[in-house]
Design a protein around this motif. Structure first.
Motif, PDB file in Angstrom:
ATOM      1  N   ARG A 178       0.819  -1.074  -0.001  1.00  0.00           N
ATOM      2  CA  ARG A 178      -0.094   0.069  -0.125  1.00  0.00           C
ATOM      3  C   ARG A 178       0.944   1.230  -0.014  1.00  0.00           C
ATOM      4  N   LEU A 226      -7.050  -2.560   5.349  1.00  0.00           N
ATOM      5  CA  LEU A 226      -6.959  -3.263   4.146  1.00  0.00           C
ATOM      6  C   LEU A 226      -7.602  -4.619   4.313  1.00  0.00           C
ATOM      7  N   GLY A 276     -11.417  -4.093   4.147  1.00  0.00           N
ATOM      8  CA  GLY A 276     -11.884  -3.653   3.050  1.00  0.00           C
ATOM      9  C   GLY A 276     -12.152  -2.233   3.118  1.00  0.00           C
ATOM     10  N   ASP A 288      -9.851  -0.064   2.787  1.00  0.00           N
ATOM     11  CA  ASP A 288      -8.906   0.653   1.923  1.00  0.00           C
ATOM     12  C   ASP A 288      -8.623  -0.414   0.791  1.00  0.00           C
ATOM     13  N   ARG A 289      -7.955  -0.022  -0.340  1.00  0.00           N
ATOM     14  CA  ARG A 289      -7.631  -1.145  -1.399  1.00  0.00           C
ATOM     15  C   ARG A 289      -5.977  -1.272  -1.271  1.00  0.00           C
ATOM     16  N   GLU A 308      -3.052  -9.406  -2.914  1.00  0.00           N
ATOM     17  CA  GLU A 308      -4.643  -9.459  -2.795  1.00  0.00           C
ATOM     18  C   GLU A 308      -5.053  -9.616  -1.350  1.00  0.00           C
ATOM     19  N   LEU A 357     -11.192  -9.611  -2.217  1.00  0.00           N
ATOM     20  CA  LEU A 357     -12.202  -8.040  -2.250  1.00  0.00           C
ATOM     21  C   LEU A 357     -12.119  -7.269  -3.381  1.00  0.00           C
ATOM     22  N   ASP A 358     -10.977  -7.379  -4.257  1.00  0.00           N
ATOM     23  CA  ASP A 358     -10.844  -6.696  -5.383  1.00  0.00           C
ATOM     24  C   ASP A 358     -11.862  -7.149  -6.446  1.00  0.00           C
ATOM     25  N   ARG A 394     -19.173  -2.745  -5.285  1.00  0.00           N
ATOM     26  CA  ARG A 394     -19.140  -1.923  -4.249  1.00  0.00           C
ATOM     27  C   ARG A 394     -20.109  -2.409  -3.174  1.00  0.00           C
ATOM     28  N   LEU A 409     -19.058  -5.339  -1.568  1.00  0.00           N
ATOM     29  CA  LEU A 409     -18.166  -5.345  -0.373  1.00  0.00           C
ATOM     30  C   LEU A 409     -18.633  -4.673   0.795  1.00  0.00           C
TER      31      LEU A 409
END
Ligand code: ADP
Ligand code: MG
Length: 237
Positions: free
Chosen positions: A11, A52, A55, A57-58, A63, A71-72, A76, A79
Motif C-alpha cells: 500500500r 486493508l 476492506g 482501503d485497497r 490480494e 475483495l478486489d 461496491r 463489499l
C-alpha cells in the motif's frame, strides 16, 4: 478454515518523491479460532494493515481475501455487505453515535444490513449482555464511563455473526483492569470461531494472542512464537 489472507500486499500513499510505502509485501493468514497480535513502532503500517483487511482501503498491489472472497473482485455493494456482515471493527476513537442509545448503536450495523428492528434489538441486547452491559442498553454514550463506551464499541463489533474482528489499540484509553476484560471478551469470541487481528503495543495484551506479527517500515519482520523477544519491543510505541 482461513478467514483472512493477505498475499503480497503493498500500500503506497501518494506518488513520486512524496510516496509513502505504508506496506511493502505483506503475507498473512489468520484462521478461524486464531487471534494474531500486530506490534510495531508508530508509522510501521499497523493501521494500514487493518484497513486493508477490513476492506476500508485497497492495496496498491497484492490480494486481500476474506472468507475466501478476494475483495478486489467484489462490487461496491458486495463489499459493503461483506463489511457489515462479516467484519467487526474496534477503533481507538470509538465512533459511537451520541444521539443513539447503547443498544441502538449496537443494533445499527444489523439494521443497515436489513435485519428487522426487533431481531436487531434482540441480537444487540445479547451482544451487550456478552460484554456485561445488559442493564445499560437504554443509556446514551455520554452517560456511560469511558470503559463502558469501549465495551459498547466491542459489542457493536461482535454483534451477529462476525467472523473477522479487527481491533486497533482497543484498550488505548482504558485502565488496565478494563483493558484485560476487553481482551478476555475478544478472546472468547475468537475461541467461538472468529478470526482476529489485534493491534497493540503492550506485551501483556499480545499475550492473549496465538501469534505476534511484528511490523517495521511496512514489512513483517518476525512472526515466530506467541510473544516477541524483549529487544523487539524496544522502540515499539
Ligand atoms: P501505524 O498504525 O503503525 O502507526 P499507519 O498504518 O497509520 O501506521 O501508517 C503507516 C505509514 O503510512 C505512515 O508513514 C503514515 O504516515 C502513512 N500513511 C497512513 N495513511 C496515510 C494516508 N492516508 N496518506 C498518506 N500517508 C499515510
Ligand atoms: Mg495506527
Amino acid at each position: 478454515m482461513t478467514v483472512l489472507r493477505l498475499h503480497g500486499v503493498h500500500r503506497t500513499h501518494g506518488a513520486g518523491a512524496a510516496a509513502v510505502h505504508a506496506l511493502r509485501g505483506v503475507d498473512l493468514t489468520v484462521d478461524a479460532g486464531e487471534l494474531v497480535a500486530v506490534m510495531g513502532p508508530s508509522g510501521s503500517g499497523k493501521s494500514s494493515l487493518l484497513n486493508l483487511a477490513g476492506g476500508l482501503d485497497r492495496p496498491t498491489r497484492g490480494e486481500v481475501h476474506v472468507e475466501g472472497r478476494q475483495l478486489d473482485t467484489l462490487t461496491r455493494r458486495q463489499l459493503a455487505q461483506l463489511r457489515r456482515r462479516s467484519v467487526g471493527y474496534v477503533f481507538q476513537d470509538l465512533n459511537l453515535l451520541a444521539s443513539l442509545t447503547a443498544a441502538e448503536n449496537v443494533a445499527l450495523p444489523l439494521e443497515l444490513d436489513g435485519t428487522g428492528i426487533r431481531q436487531a434489538r434482540r441480537l444487540a441486547m445479547a451482544a451487550l449482555t456478552e460484554v456485561g452491559l445488559a442493564e445499560l442498553g437504554t443509556r446514551f454514550p455520554d452517560d456511560l464511563s469511558g470503559g463502558q463506551q469501549q465495551r459498547v464499541a466491542i459489542a457493536r463489533a461482535l454483534v451477529g455473526e462476525r467472523r473477522l474482528v479487527l481491533a486497533d489499540e482497543p484498550t488505548g484509553a482504558l485502565d488496565s483492569q478494563t483493558g484485560e476484560a476487553i481482551l478476555r471478551l475478544l478472546r472468547t469470541r475468537i475461541d467461538a470461531g472468529a478470526a482476529g487481528l489485534l493491534v497493540t503495543h503492550e506485551a501483556r495484551h499480545a499475550a492473549w494472542a496465538d501469534r505476534v506479527v511484528f511490523l517495521r517500515d511496512g514489512v513483517v519482520v518476525d512472526t515466530s512464537g506467541p510473544l516477541p523477544q524483549p529487544e523487539q519491543l524496544l522502540g515499539a510505541t
